[in-house]
Design a protein around this motif. Structure first.
Motif, PDB file in Angstrom:
ATOM      1  N   SER A  97      36.636  63.164  38.835  1.00 45.50           N
ATOM      2  CA  SER A  97      37.606  63.473  37.781  1.00 45.50           C
ATOM      3  C   SER A  97      36.893  64.039  36.553  1.00 45.50           C
ATOM      4  O   SER A  97      37.392  64.962  35.917  1.00 45.50           O
ATOM      5  N   LEU A  98      35.706  63.495  36.262  1.00 43.81           N
ATOM      6  CA  LEU A  98      34.943  63.986  35.105  1.00 43.81           C
ATOM      7  C   LEU A  98      34.606  65.472  35.230  1.00 43.81           C
ATOM      8  O   LEU A  98      34.526  66.185  34.241  1.00 43.81           O
ATOM      9  N   VAL A  99      34.375  65.924  36.462  1.00 46.70           N
ATOM     10  CA  VAL A  99      34.018  67.338  36.633  1.00 46.70           C
ATOM     11  C   VAL A  99      35.240  68.200  36.969  1.00 46.70           C
ATOM     12  O   VAL A  99      35.111  69.354  37.362  1.00 46.70           O
ATOM     13  N   GLY A 100      36.417  67.615  36.825  1.00 45.58           N
ATOM     14  CA  GLY A 100      37.634  68.403  36.978  1.00 45.58           C
ATOM     15  C   GLY A 100      38.085  68.606  38.413  1.00 45.58           C
ATOM     16  O   GLY A 100      38.790  69.570  38.707  1.00 45.58           O
ATOM     17  N   ALA A 140      31.996  75.560  30.401  1.00 44.97           N
ATOM     18  CA  ALA A 140      32.874  74.716  29.582  1.00 44.97           C
ATOM     19  C   ALA A 140      32.754  73.266  30.019  1.00 44.97           C
ATOM     20  O   ALA A 140      32.781  72.353  29.187  1.00 44.97           O
ATOM     21  N   LEU A 141      32.592  73.061  31.335  1.00 45.86           N
ATOM     22  CA  LEU A 141      32.443  71.693  31.844  1.00 45.86           C
ATOM     23  C   LEU A 141      31.173  71.044  31.285  1.00 45.86           C
ATOM     24  O   LEU A 141      31.194  69.900  30.813  1.00 45.86           O
ATOM     25  N   LEU A 142      30.056  71.772  31.314  1.00 49.47           N
ATOM     26  CA  LEU A 142      28.798  71.208  30.807  1.00 49.47           C
ATOM     27  C   LEU A 142      28.928  70.861  29.323  1.00 49.47           C
ATOM     28  O   LEU A 142      28.461  69.825  28.863  1.00 49.47           O
ATOM     29  N   LYS A 143      29.602  71.740  28.606  1.00 43.48           N
ATOM     30  CA  LYS A 143      29.812  71.507  27.181  1.00 43.48           C
ATOM     31  C   LYS A 143      30.681  70.262  26.966  1.00 43.48           C
ATOM     32  O   LYS A 143      30.392  69.420  26.111  1.00 43.48           O
ATOM     33  N   ASP A 144      31.700  70.160  27.790  1.00 43.06           N
ATOM     34  CA  ASP A 144      32.628  69.032  27.712  1.00 43.06           C
ATOM     35  C   ASP A 144      31.914  67.703  28.037  1.00 43.06           C
ATOM     36  O   ASP A 144      32.128  66.686  27.375  1.00 43.06           O
ATOM     37  N   ARG A 200      28.845  67.051  27.613  1.00 37.72           N
ATOM     38  CA  ARG A 200      28.002  66.747  26.452  1.00 37.72           C
ATOM     39  C   ARG A 200      28.810  66.000  25.409  1.00 37.72           C
ATOM     40  O   ARG A 200      28.379  64.991  24.869  1.00 37.72           O
ATOM     41  N   GLU A 201      29.990  66.526  25.147  1.00 34.57           N
ATOM     42  CA  GLU A 201      30.819  65.914  24.104  1.00 34.57           C
ATOM     43  C   GLU A 201      31.371  64.555  24.531  1.00 34.57           C
ATOM     44  O   GLU A 201      31.368  63.608  23.763  1.00 34.57           O
ATOM     45  N   ARG A 202      31.836  64.467  25.783  1.00 38.84           N
ATOM     46  CA  ARG A 202      32.514  63.238  26.207  1.00 38.84           C
ATOM     47  C   ARG A 202      31.555  62.114  26.579  1.00 38.84           C
ATOM     48  O   ARG A 202      31.825  60.946  26.325  1.00 38.84           O
ATOM     49  N   LEU A 203      30.445  62.468  27.247  1.00 36.69           N
ATOM     50  CA  LEU A 203      29.532  61.424  27.728  1.00 36.69           C
ATOM     51  C   LEU A 203      28.296  61.269  26.849  1.00 36.69           C
ATOM     52  O   LEU A 203      27.497  60.357  27.042  1.00 36.69           O
ATOM     53  N   GLY A 204      28.101  62.231  25.926  1.00 36.69           N
ATOM     54  CA  GLY A 204      26.901  62.174  25.091  1.00 36.69           C
ATOM     55  C   GLY A 204      25.638  62.496  25.872  1.00 36.69           C
ATOM     56  O   GLY A 204      24.528  62.179  25.458  1.00 36.69           O
ATOM     57  N   VAL A 205      25.804  63.145  27.034  1.00 35.57           N
ATOM     58  CA  VAL A 205      24.651  63.530  27.834  1.00 35.57           C
ATOM     59  C   VAL A 205      24.061  64.806  27.210  1.00 35.57           C
ATOM     60  O   VAL A 205      24.803  65.673  26.747  1.00 35.57           O
ATOM     61  N   SER A 206      22.739  64.871  27.109  1.00 32.57           N
ATOM     62  CA  SER A 206      22.172  66.100  26.563  1.00 32.57           C
ATOM     63  C   SER A 206      22.055  67.144  27.668  1.00 32.57           C
ATOM     64  O   SER A 206      21.992  66.801  28.854  1.00 32.57           O
ATOM     65  N   VAL A 207      22.067  68.398  27.277  1.00 36.08           N
ATOM     66  CA  VAL A 207      22.024  69.473  28.261  1.00 36.08           C
ATOM     67  C   VAL A 207      20.867  70.413  27.924  1.00 36.08           C
ATOM     68  O   VAL A 207      20.740  70.895  26.806  1.00 36.08           O
ATOM     69  N   LEU A 208      20.021  70.606  28.927  1.00 37.88           N
ATOM     70  CA  LEU A 208      18.977  71.618  28.802  1.00 37.88           C
ATOM     71  C   LEU A 208      19.412  72.784  29.670  1.00 37.88           C
ATOM     72  O   LEU A 208      19.561  72.650  30.884  1.00 37.88           O
ATOM     73  N   PHE A 209      19.622  73.901  29.023  1.00 38.66           N
ATOM     74  CA  PHE A 209      20.167  75.047  29.722  1.00 38.66           C
ATOM     75  C   PHE A 209      19.073  76.092  29.901  1.00 38.66           C
ATOM     76  O   PHE A 209      18.474  76.542  28.937  1.00 38.66           O
ATOM     77  N   ILE A 210      18.807  76.428  31.153  1.00 37.46           N
ATOM     78  CA  ILE A 210      17.753  77.393  31.453  1.00 37.46           C
ATOM     79  C   ILE A 210      18.416  78.683  31.905  1.00 37.46           C
ATOM     80  O   ILE A 210      19.216  78.672  32.842  1.00 37.46           O
ATOM     81  N   THR A 211      18.113  79.767  31.227  1.00 38.05           N
ATOM     82  CA  THR A 211      18.840  80.998  31.532  1.00 38.05           C
ATOM     83  C   THR A 211      18.041  82.229  31.106  1.00 38.05           C
ATOM     84  O   THR A 211      17.131  82.144  30.295  1.00 38.05           O
ATOM     85  N   HIS A 212      18.388  83.371  31.693  1.00 38.63           N
ATOM     86  CA  HIS A 212      17.817  84.622  31.198  1.00 38.63           C
ATOM     87  C   HIS A 212      18.862  85.325  30.334  1.00 38.63           C
ATOM     88  O   HIS A 212      18.642  86.432  29.863  1.00 38.63           O
TER      89      HIS A 212
END
Ligand SMILES: Nc1ncnc2c1ncn2[C@@H]1O[C@H](COP(=O)(O)OP(=O)(O)O)[C@@H](O)[C@H]1O
Ligand SMILES: [Mg+2]
Length: 336
Positions: free
Chosen positions: A137-140, A194-198, A200-212
């Motif tokens: 449910s958390l991941v929609g 949007a899910l990763l952002k959400d 972060r906000e809801r669970l307080g989990v930090s996100v390290l985003f690796i991208t080009h």
């Protein structure tokens, strides 16, 4: 808080009869990602992003330096002692197709890590089922619909959601998302971001985003820090919006110039400072790693390596001897 100090990694690639070559994947990288915070590592293919992400998640060794997890240094610990610390950091890979076992249903995929936790904490089967439904449910995703499905019965976006749900089963402190949307259909990418952002906000989990891709880096954590990596060195680091609006290092500038529009942040008329080229490990290893591509280089740049640091009047850290030459040339349309 997850920290790194002077992380160094050299790969010895076996190849020809002469014993292959060395690739300096990371050259003394420092970082700090606060609990609940966001950070993005950005740079061209081959600059060392995945290696750094894997080291942070405990999936790869490093030669020198120090990883700290909530104040505990990992180096003196045995692999077994490190395990519970690194479990707080869960990696989400680029490819949701190979990340899931095709012979396992979603229920079985989530059941494996949950069974381990249930054993450790003396919890019941019912707890496992409830927790599986909860992370879906958390991941929609609707548990009733997806629990009995196999990966081939899910879209790429749904698979990536299942991968994220599996990471959440261990209550992680940080998710490391390595190019997590690059193999997903374009129409589904924004939903995953949007899910990763959400989360972060809801669970307080930090996100390290690796991208080009700077645009996705900005989307995920506009309050976080951007680390620009070039050939295994962090060449610029600062608040995402500051670095994007006013990049100091010529490499960052060329990276940003390749992208005309960044989520409403237009940089009209801007030309790349230096055309991007593919990585060439045969380039000389003395001096600034970017010198050969840099129109601003001086003699000093060819003999001495600039370290990441601050200059007065510049809000972000950078590894460049000539930040002052830049602002005029890099922004020809800004009226300076
Ligand atoms: N397991 C490995 N063995 C040998 N070389 C590797 C290995 N993993 C990565 N490399 C090399 O290290 C460099 C950095 O790779 P990587 O971290 O995957 O970069 P990125 O994710 O930024 O594209 C590249 O030159 C790559 O070829
Ligand atoms: Mg990579």
């Amino acid at each position: 808080m997850i920290t790194g100090n002077g992380i160094t990694k050299t790969f010895r690639q076996r190849g020809d009869v002469l014993g292959g070559r060395e690739v300096r994947a990371l050259r003394g990288v420092d970082f700090a990602i606060p609990r609940g915070g966001a950070a993005s590592f950005i740079g061209e293919s081959g600059c060392g992003k995945t290696t750094l992400g894997r080291i942070i998640a405990g999936l790869e060794t490093y030669d020198e330096g120090e990883i700290g997890i909530d104040g505990t240094s990992m180096s003196p610990l045995t692999p077994k002692q490190r395990q519970p610390h690194f479990r707080k950091i869960q990696m989400i890979h680029q490819d949701p197709y190979s990340a899931l076992n095709p012979t396992r249903t979603v229920h079985q995929t989530l059941g494996a890590p949950l069974a381990l936790r249930a054993r450790q904490t003396g919890r019941s089967r019912q707890w496992m089922d409830e927790r599986a439904a909860e992370v879906l449910s958390l991941v929609g995703l609707d548990p009733g619909t997806v629990l009995s499905r196999y990966p081939h019965q899910l879209s790429g976006g749904m698979r990536q959601r299942v991968v994220i749900a599996r990471a959440l089963t261990v209550d992680p402190e940080m998710l490391v998302a390595d190019e997590a949307v690059s193999m997903i259909d374009v129409s589904l990418r924004l939903g995953i971001l949007a899910l990763l952002k959400d989360l972060r906000e809801r669970l307080g989990v930090s996100v390290l985003f690796i991208t080009h891709d700077v645009a996705t880096a900005r989307y995920i954590g506009d309050d976080g820090e951007l680390y620009v990596i070039y050939r295994g060195q962090v060449v610029e680091r600062g608040p995402v919006d500051t670095v994007i609006a006013d990049p100091v290092h010529p490499y960052t500038q060329s990276l940003l110039s390749a992208i005309p529009v960044l989520h409403g942040l237009e940089r009209p008329g801007e030309q790349p400072v230096v055309p991007l080229e593919s990585l060439d490990e045969s380039q000389p290893d003395t001096g600034c790693l970017f010198a050969r591509r840099c129109p601003f280089r001086s003699g000093r740049c060819e003999s001495e390596r600039p370290a990441l640091g601050a200059t007065r009047g510049v809000p972000q850290e950078h590894a460049c001897f000539h930040p002052e030459r830049r602002s005029v040339i890099a922004r020809p349309m800004s009226g300076v």
